[in-house]
Enzyme design. Structure first.
Site, PDB file in Angstrom:
ATOM      1  N   HIS A  95       0.900  -1.170  -0.042  1.00 56.19           N
ATOM      2  CA  HIS A  95       0.195   0.172  -0.090  1.00 56.19           C
ATOM      3  C   HIS A  95       0.897   1.130   0.053  1.00 56.19           C
ATOM      4  O   HIS A  95       1.969   1.162   0.790  1.00 56.19           O
ATOM      5  CB  HIS A  95      -0.930  -0.168   0.994  1.00 56.19           C
ATOM      6  CG  HIS A  95      -2.002   0.922   1.064  1.00 56.19           C
ATOM      7  ND1 HIS A  95      -1.658   2.309   1.448  1.00 56.19           N
ATOM      8  CD2 HIS A  95      -3.373   1.095   0.891  1.00 56.19           C
ATOM      9  CE1 HIS A  95      -2.682   3.137   1.311  1.00 56.19           C
ATOM     10  NE2 HIS A  95      -3.766   2.371   0.991  1.00 56.19           N
ATOM     11  N   GLU A 167      -4.054   1.871  -7.264  1.00 51.82           N
ATOM     12  CA  GLU A 167      -4.255   3.186  -6.296  1.00 51.82           C
ATOM     13  C   GLU A 167      -3.203   4.395  -6.724  1.00 51.82           C
ATOM     14  O   GLU A 167      -2.390   4.319  -6.225  1.00 51.82           O
ATOM     15  CB  GLU A 167      -4.202   2.900  -4.792  1.00 51.82           C
ATOM     16  CG  GLU A 167      -5.158   1.932  -4.159  1.00 51.82           C
ATOM     17  CD  GLU A 167      -5.473   1.872  -2.974  1.00 51.82           C
ATOM     18  OE1 GLU A 167      -6.535   2.090  -2.396  1.00 51.82           O
ATOM     19  OE2 GLU A 167      -4.482   1.840  -2.099  1.00 51.82           O
TER      20      GLU A 167
HETATM   21  P1  PGA Z   1      -9.474   6.262   0.241  1.00 48.88           P
HETATM   22  O1  PGA Z   1      -8.127   5.263   0.704  1.00 48.88           O
HETATM   23  O2  PGA Z   1     -10.316   5.881  -0.352  1.00 48.88           O
HETATM   24  O3  PGA Z   1      -9.432   7.169   1.746  1.00 48.88           O
HETATM   25  O4  PGA Z   1      -8.664   7.348  -0.683  1.00 48.88           O
HETATM   26  C1  PGA Z   1      -8.035   4.306  -0.258  1.00 48.88           C
HETATM   27  C2  PGA Z   1      -6.931   3.523   0.152  1.00 48.88           C
HETATM   28  O5  PGA Z   1      -5.845   4.058   0.689  1.00 48.88           O
HETATM   29  O6  PGA Z   1      -6.643   2.041   0.281  1.00 48.88           O
END
Ligand code: PGA
Length: 258
Positions: A95, A167
């Site tokens: 992550h 992401e």
């Molecule tokens: P967010 O986080 O939906 O608050 O942007 C997503 C993540 O970091 O997995």
């Protein structure tokens, strides 16, 4: 392929609050064919929630937010996937908050992917470019490097146990300059991911790996992302902390599948 809705609670909710939240979800959540709901609580809440889910015979699964790649040993303060075995079905790996705040290296990511597989836990490999990398046109390189690096110790046979979450770091909520990624932007990156997977492992494998999207997803935007070809689910941070909102996102996933 299933549609995945993964709620990442990050470092939020006490064990008591986590349990109350889960009870609220359990009361209203109806399992739907093909939709896999997964919650990633703080490590300290995992056991309590696992017992609660088992008691309720729930199909909701748990996910570790982080773990150490060694199974056992003198690693004060750490928790391994070997210890989490039986409690979680999934684990986040790489992550961006781990990569950029806690300096998880490419090697850590690689070893954690292998450790999760060893423990029979499905790793969710998180990848995505920073704002700077995006501006400099490096998105495709970052995606390739992070995919290659993360999957390099996973055998061909085990690839189908892995999930990938795209992401973009600039779209994640806790980034103060966050802006939303448009479905077109996400579609372009997901196409790159599928293309890379295909080039690396062939068409069959590339099509078997679920690709999720994450970055400030809410119930209002979930449908737009879930209908992008090649997107098989969502990794939701902030919005997953509000049970009504999380239930609405699950509702959107069910509707999109119908
Ligand atoms: P967010 O986080 O939906 O608050 O942007 C997503 C993540 O970091 O997995």
């Amino acid at each position: 392929m299933k549609t995945y809705v993964v709620g990442n609670w990050k470092m939020n909710l006490s064990v008591g609050d986590a349990s109350v939240y889960l009870q609220r979800i359990l009361k209203r959540y109806k399992a739907a064919r093909g939709v896999e709901v997964v919650i990633a609580p703080s490590t300290i809440a995992i056991q309590t929630l696992a017992l609660q889910l088992a008691r309720n015979k729930s199909r909701i699964r748990l996910c570790a937010q982080n773990f150490h790649q060694k199974d056992y040993g003198a690693y004060t303060g750490e928790v391994s996937v070997a210890q989490l075995k039986g409690l979680v079905g999934y684990a986040l790996v790489g992550h961006s908050e781990r990569r950029y705040i806690f300096h998880d290296s490419d090697r850590d990511v690689r070893e954690k992917m292998a450790a999760a597989i060893r423990a029979g836990i499905r790793p969710i490999l998180c990848i995505g470019e920073t704002e700077m990398e995006r501006v400099f046109g490096e998105t495709a390189d970052v995606i390739r490097d992070q995919l290659l690096g993360g999957l390099s110790e996973v055998s061909r046979e085990d690839l189908k146990k892995c999930l990938v979450a795209y992401e973009p770091v600039w779209a994640i909520n806790n980034n103060k300059k966050a802006r939303l990624a448009s479905p077109d932007e996400v579609a372009r990156s997901v196409k790159m991911i599928r293309g890379q997977l295909k080039a690396l492992y062939g068409k069959d494998v590339a099509e078997e790996i679920p690709v999720l999207y994450g970055g400030s997803v809410t119930a209002a935007t979930a449908g737009g992302y879930l209908t992008i070809p090649g997107v098989n689910g969502l990794l939701v941070g902030g919005a997953s902390l509000v049970s009504d909102e999380f239930l609405s996102i699950i509702g959107v996933a069910k509707r999109v599948r119908e």
